[in-house]
Design a protein around this motif. Structure first.
Motif, PDB file in Angstrom:
ATOM      1  N   PHE A 214       0.849  -1.199   0.000  1.00  0.00           N
ATOM      2  CA  PHE A 214       0.000   0.000   0.000  1.00  0.00           C
ATOM      3  C   PHE A 214       0.881   1.244   0.000  1.00  0.00           C
ATOM      4  O   PHE A 214       1.964   1.260   0.601  1.00  0.00           O
ATOM      5  CB  PHE A 214      -0.876   0.041   1.257  1.00  0.00           C
ATOM      6  CG  PHE A 214      -1.871  -1.084   1.355  1.00  0.00           C
ATOM      7  CD1 PHE A 214      -2.876  -1.229   0.405  1.00  0.00           C
ATOM      8  CD2 PHE A 214      -1.819  -1.991   2.410  1.00  0.00           C
ATOM      9  CE1 PHE A 214      -3.808  -2.259   0.501  1.00  0.00           C
ATOM     10  CE2 PHE A 214      -2.749  -3.026   2.518  1.00  0.00           C
ATOM     11  CZ  PHE A 214      -3.739  -3.162   1.553  1.00  0.00           C
TER      12      PHE A 214
ATOM     13  N   ALA B  22      -8.062   5.937   8.585  1.00  0.00           N
ATOM     14  CA  ALA B  22      -6.642   5.607   8.400  1.00  0.00           C
ATOM     15  C   ALA B  22      -5.935   6.599   7.495  1.00  0.00           C
ATOM     16  O   ALA B  22      -4.718   6.765   7.584  1.00  0.00           O
ATOM     17  CB  ALA B  22      -6.513   4.205   7.811  1.00  0.00           C
TER      18      ALA B  22
ATOM     19  N   MET C 164      -2.013  13.570   9.537  1.00  0.00           N
ATOM     20  CA  MET C 164      -1.597  13.917  10.901  1.00  0.00           C
ATOM     21  C   MET C 164      -2.005  15.350  11.239  1.00  0.00           C
ATOM     22  O   MET C 164      -2.499  15.623  12.335  1.00  0.00           O
ATOM     23  CB  MET C 164      -0.076  13.765  11.044  1.00  0.00           C
ATOM     24  CG  MET C 164       0.424  12.335  11.076  1.00  0.00           C
ATOM     25  SD  MET C 164       2.232  12.221  10.926  1.00  0.00           S
ATOM     26  CE  MET C 164       2.791  12.877  12.490  1.00  0.00           C
TER      27      MET C 164
HETATM   28  C1  LIG Z   1      12.250  13.365   8.363  1.00  0.00           C
HETATM   29  C2  LIG Z   1      11.139  12.644   9.073  1.00  0.00           C
HETATM   30  C3  LIG Z   1      10.893  12.940  10.408  1.00  0.00           C
HETATM   31  C4  LIG Z   1       9.861  12.275  11.070  1.00  0.00           C
HETATM   32  N1  LIG Z   1       9.630  12.550  12.402  1.00  0.00           N
HETATM   33  C5  LIG Z   1       8.642  11.887  13.050  1.00  0.00           C
HETATM   34  C6  LIG Z   1       8.399  12.122  14.441  1.00  0.00           C
HETATM   35  O1  LIG Z   1       9.058  12.944  15.090  1.00  0.00           O
HETATM   36  N2  LIG Z   1       7.393  11.417  15.040  1.00  0.00           N
HETATM   37  C7  LIG Z   1       6.632  10.507  14.362  1.00  0.00           C
HETATM   38  O2  LIG Z   1       5.732   9.897  14.952  1.00  0.00           O
HETATM   39  N3  LIG Z   1       6.859  10.248  13.064  1.00  0.00           N
HETATM   40  C8  LIG Z   1       7.841  10.912  12.401  1.00  0.00           C
HETATM   41  N4  LIG Z   1       8.076  10.644  11.091  1.00  0.00           N
HETATM   42  C9  LIG Z   1       7.374   9.530  10.447  1.00  0.00           C
HETATM   43  C10 LIG Z   1       6.108   9.950   9.745  1.00  0.00           C
HETATM   44  O3  LIG Z   1       5.152  10.288  10.709  1.00  0.00           O
HETATM   45  C11 LIG Z   1       5.686   8.719   8.917  1.00  0.00           C
HETATM   46  O4  LIG Z   1       6.593   8.620   7.835  1.00  0.00           O
HETATM   47  C12 LIG Z   1       4.282   8.862   8.398  1.00  0.00           C
HETATM   48  O5  LIG Z   1       3.358   8.981   9.432  1.00  0.00           O
HETATM   49  C13 LIG Z   1       3.921   7.663   7.527  1.00  0.00           C
HETATM   50  O6  LIG Z   1       2.660   7.903   6.955  1.00  0.00           O
HETATM   51  P1  LIG Z   1       2.467   7.833   5.376  1.00  0.00           P
HETATM   52  O7  LIG Z   1       1.030   8.081   5.103  1.00  0.00           O
HETATM   53  O8  LIG Z   1       3.435   8.721   4.665  1.00  0.00           O
HETATM   54  O9  LIG Z   1       2.839   6.308   5.141  1.00  0.00           O
HETATM   55  P2  LIG Z   1       3.487   5.566   3.893  1.00  0.00           P
HETATM   56  O10 LIG Z   1       4.918   5.961   3.761  1.00  0.00           O
HETATM   57  O11 LIG Z   1       2.640   5.719   2.690  1.00  0.00           O
HETATM   58  O12 LIG Z   1       3.351   4.073   4.404  1.00  0.00           O
HETATM   59  C14 LIG Z   1       4.106   3.587   5.493  1.00  0.00           C
HETATM   60  C15 LIG Z   1       3.897   2.078   5.583  1.00  0.00           C
HETATM   61  O13 LIG Z   1       2.571   1.809   5.966  1.00  0.00           O
HETATM   62  C16 LIG Z   1       1.889   1.042   4.970  1.00  0.00           C
HETATM   63  N5  LIG Z   1       0.536   1.615   4.988  1.00  0.00           N
HETATM   64  C17 LIG Z   1       0.214   2.927   4.871  1.00  0.00           C
HETATM   65  N6  LIG Z   1      -1.104   3.091   5.089  1.00  0.00           N
HETATM   66  C18 LIG Z   1      -1.616   1.865   5.345  1.00  0.00           C
HETATM   67  C19 LIG Z   1      -2.918   1.383   5.686  1.00  0.00           C
HETATM   68  N7  LIG Z   1      -3.970   2.203   5.799  1.00  0.00           N
HETATM   69  N8  LIG Z   1      -3.071   0.055   5.900  1.00  0.00           N
HETATM   70  C20 LIG Z   1      -2.033  -0.810   5.803  1.00  0.00           C
HETATM   71  N9  LIG Z   1      -0.781  -0.412   5.473  1.00  0.00           N
HETATM   72  C21 LIG Z   1      -0.575   0.915   5.274  1.00  0.00           C
HETATM   73  C22 LIG Z   1       2.677   1.236   3.684  1.00  0.00           C
HETATM   74  O14 LIG Z   1       2.578   0.112   2.838  1.00  0.00           O
HETATM   75  C23 LIG Z   1       4.076   1.356   4.263  1.00  0.00           C
HETATM   76  O15 LIG Z   1       4.623   0.102   4.546  1.00  0.00           O
HETATM   77  C24 LIG Z   1       9.071  11.307  10.389  1.00  0.00           C
HETATM   78  C25 LIG Z   1       9.314  11.045   9.039  1.00  0.00           C
HETATM   79  C26 LIG Z   1      10.337  11.698   8.380  1.00  0.00           C
HETATM   80  C27 LIG Z   1      10.581  11.373   6.926  1.00  0.00           C
END
Ligand SMILES: Cc1cc2nc3c(=O)[nH]c(=O)nc-3n(C[C@H](O)[C@H](O)[C@H](O)COP(=O)(O)OP(=O)(O)OC[C@H]3O[C@@H](n4cnc5c(N)ncnc54)[C@H](O)[C@@H]3O)c2cc1C
Length: 331
Positions: free
Chosen positions: A27, A71, A75
């Protein structure tokens, strides 16, 4: 980077069917974790199924006082939702203290729960890492392990769980709702995160192709005065060295009810149940807080570079409890 094909799902059943039918697919939500891991060659799916068009973005106040978070809610949207800010400030604060404003606009709540560990050895395909490649070893054990975990570790993995909001959700007994090829299920959030043990590559009880559809937070009246304290190397854009989610009620100078969870120090968001048990009925004072924090951290196993986290976490717990005493009813 391996070539990857792309598909866009428009309904939940289609997304689940597409990923579950193909072991090499994944995903894609905001992509803030997944795309990094692709670029680093840590993950190499042959197909990404974009789920951003699915109708899972709502943040709803439930009639019983609970909360349902889709989901795909971003954020930033969750952090600003009035029902979250007023009734569950610990969730709003944990979100605002995570990542950067730009990332929070892209990153989804489901993706946040499934974000990968930030261990530099996990993110380097040349390094030994049992989480990335079972049986290859753990380079962090004898490596740079200042940011690693002191609780819930095993001899196979000491990576810290990175999510902030998951710590708040663990303190509030949230439930993760999923839809898989075999139907839907509800998983208590404490069971949603697995300890590394002998199988550090298994981080969640999800099947391949099982989609998180939402997160439900039960009504917790105490949560109105909850808070999140995050200690890190710099004030923004940094993961926690230690963090505390707390909600506390003080009755006649004694702790009436308390919820406590830790981030930045454990291999999963850590519900501090031992400290909670010890605190109820005790005077709401720094001495009681320090005693309970010390007991919670007694099983800590520090590595060569992170012994400081034991004292840091203890002080963070005391500070967070003292702050919660002020907002939750001074003795
Ligand atoms: C520079 C940096 C700093 C950060 N600092 C913080 C911090 O201080 N605190 C913190 O909590 N986070 C931090 N993050 C992390 C950030 O919060 C996560 O990268 C983000 O929440 C992931 O969400 P996304 O939608 O981009 O997921 P994606 O990158 O799209 O997916 C992440 C994973 O989840 C899977 N996935 C996504 N959605 C679903 C779903 N609905 N069901 C099943 N599988 C799914 C995808 O296949 C993948 O494996 C940081 C990230 C970066 C790059």
């Amino acid at each position: 980077m391996r070539p990857v094909s792309y598909a866009r799902a428009t309904e939940v059943a289609g997304a689940v069917a597409a990923v579950s039918a193909d072991p090499e697919s994944a995903f894609l939500a905001g992509g803030t974790t997944e795309i990094d891991l692709l670029r680093l060659n840590v993950r190499q799916p042959s197909r990404l199924v974009d789920i951003n068009a699915l109708p899972l973005t709502r943040v709803e106040d439930l009639p019983d006082g609970g909360l349902r978070i889709g989901a795909l809610a971003r954020m930033s949207d969750v952090a600003e939702a009035p029902g979250v800010v007023q009734r569950f400030p610990v969730i709003a604060q944990a979100l605002v203290l995570g990542a950067s404003a730009q990332l929070r606009h892209m990153a989804s709540m489901g993706g946040n729960l499934l974000q990968a560990v930030r261990c530099s050895y996990f993110r380097d395909p040349r390094a030994a890492c049992n989480k990335r490649e079972p049986g290859s070893g753990c380079a962090a054990l004898d490596g740079i392990n200042r940011g690693h975990a002191i609780l819930g570790t095993s001899r196979h993995c000491i990576a810290t769980h990175p999510s902030d909001v998951a710590v708040a959700l663990v303190a509030l007994d949230a439930v993760v709702h999923t839809q898989g090829p075999g139907g839907g299920r509800a998983i208590g959030i404490d069971d949603f995160f697995l300890l590394p043990g002998d199988t550090p590559h298994l981080e969640h009880p999800l099947e391949h192709g099982e989609l998180i559809v939402g997160i439900e937070v039960p009504a917790v009246p105490l949560a109105r005065t909850s808070l999140y304290l995050k200690v890190r190397d710099r004030e923004s854009y940094e993961f926690a060295l230690a963090s505390v989610a707390v909600a506390l009620r003080v009755d006649d100078g004694a702790v009436g009810e308390v919820r406590l969870a830790l981030g930045g120090v454990a291999t999963k968001p850590w519900r501090a149940r031992r400290a909670e048990q010890l605190l109820v009925g005790e005077p709401a004072t720094g001495e009681s807080f320090a005693r309970a924090a010390g007991e919670e951290l007694a099983p800590a196993v520090p590595q060569t570079m992170n012994a400081f986290k034991v004292e840091l976490a203890r002080r963070a717990m005391v500070r967070a409890l003292e702050m919660a005493t002020v907002v939750g009813g001074a003795p």
